[in-house]
Design a protein around this motif. Structure first.
Motif: not given
Length: 268
Positions: A120-140
């Motif tokens: 239920n968490l809002p998804e990031l814009k940058d989603l692709w196979p092989g991507n890690h969980f270190y992208c900026y979430s848009g949250m603070v």
């Protein structure tokens, strides 16, 4: 690009036949996200050696293995191997792009989407196979500093497990999950025992100890080292580093997918 061997039957629909091919050829064979089941190899010789076994794996009259040459077809990147007394009786090994393995996991024979507790968490814009969980979430965080997707997921987990004192704990999303692991016994010998995932994980802010991991349920890469699982919040689970290591690059166990799908969704 990989070398595909010609299969017999319809293993995309026939589960029993699919299981026979996987038992015979292992990780080379998989169901693609388009629904096709095929077996791909890095070299033409590997493909020729496997392809000549297809008939007997399927249950048909075996191919003739007395013609070991795997020859390139002129003007193409494809290869052929003779499997009968006439050169025209051959199998063709096709050089082509290998599609992505399906991210659906077979649960009780049904291809099932991974939908973990962070669904239920809002998804990031940058989603692709092989991507890690270190992208900026848009949250603070409380100080207004930006959170990575991993830090955000851990914060959501902690916020959901605050005790009477208002201090949050990080809980494993697979608490109670059991798996074989290696430990040292009293004689300093490695032995295999059954490990069990704990409920409470070490605080990620603690400088001592192993940090909890934000785990890709469908791994970032498949067994062929190709991009596979995405950084979707649906594909995330917080678990111990020890369990994460054991699950790394494995096809997700049915029990794992069932547990995470049944888990209550966290509140964003």
């Amino acid at each position: 690009m990989r070398y595909r061997i010609p299969l017999m039957g319809n293993p995309g629909m026939d589960l029993a036949l699919r299981a026979k091919y996987i038992a015979a050829f292992g990780d080379a064979c998989y169901l693609s996200e388009g629904g096709a089941f095929n077996c791909f190899y890095k070299t033409p010789q590997e493909a020729c050696d496997a392809g000549v076994l297809v008939a007997e794996v399927f249950g048909a009259a075996p191919y003739d293995k007395n013609y070991p040459a795997c020859e390139r077809i002129a003007g193409t990147e494809n290869y052929a191997r003779q499997v009968g007394p006439d050169p025209a009786i051959n199998i063709v090994i096709s050089y082509e792009p290998a599609p992505r393995q399906t991210p659906l996991v077979e649960v009780d024979g049904v291809p099932t989407e991974v939908s973990g507790p962070y669904r239920n968490l809002p998804e990031l814009k940058d989603l692709w196979p092989g991507n890690h969980f270190y992208c900026y979430s848009g949250m603070v965080d409380g100080n207004g500093d930006g959170l990575t997707q991993q830090a955000w997921i851990l914060q959501v987990n902690r916020n959901a497990h605050k005790g009477d004192a208002g201090v949050g704990e990080i809980h494993s999303d697979l608490a109670g999950f059991k798996w074989p692991c290696t430990v040292m016994n009293e004689k300093c010998e490695e032995v295999t025992v059954e490990c069990e995932e704990p409920l409470v994980l070490p605080d990620p802010e603690d400088p001592v100890g192993t940090k909890p991991n934000v785990h890709h349920v469908v791994p970032m890469t498949d067994k062929r080292s190709c991009p596979w699982g995405t950084n979707s919040n649906k594909n995330a689970a917080v678990i111990s580093a020890k369990l994460n290591k054991w699950l790394s690059n494995k096809n997700p166990p049915e029990e794992e997918v069932k547990r995470l799908k049944a888990a209550p969704a966290y509140t964003p």
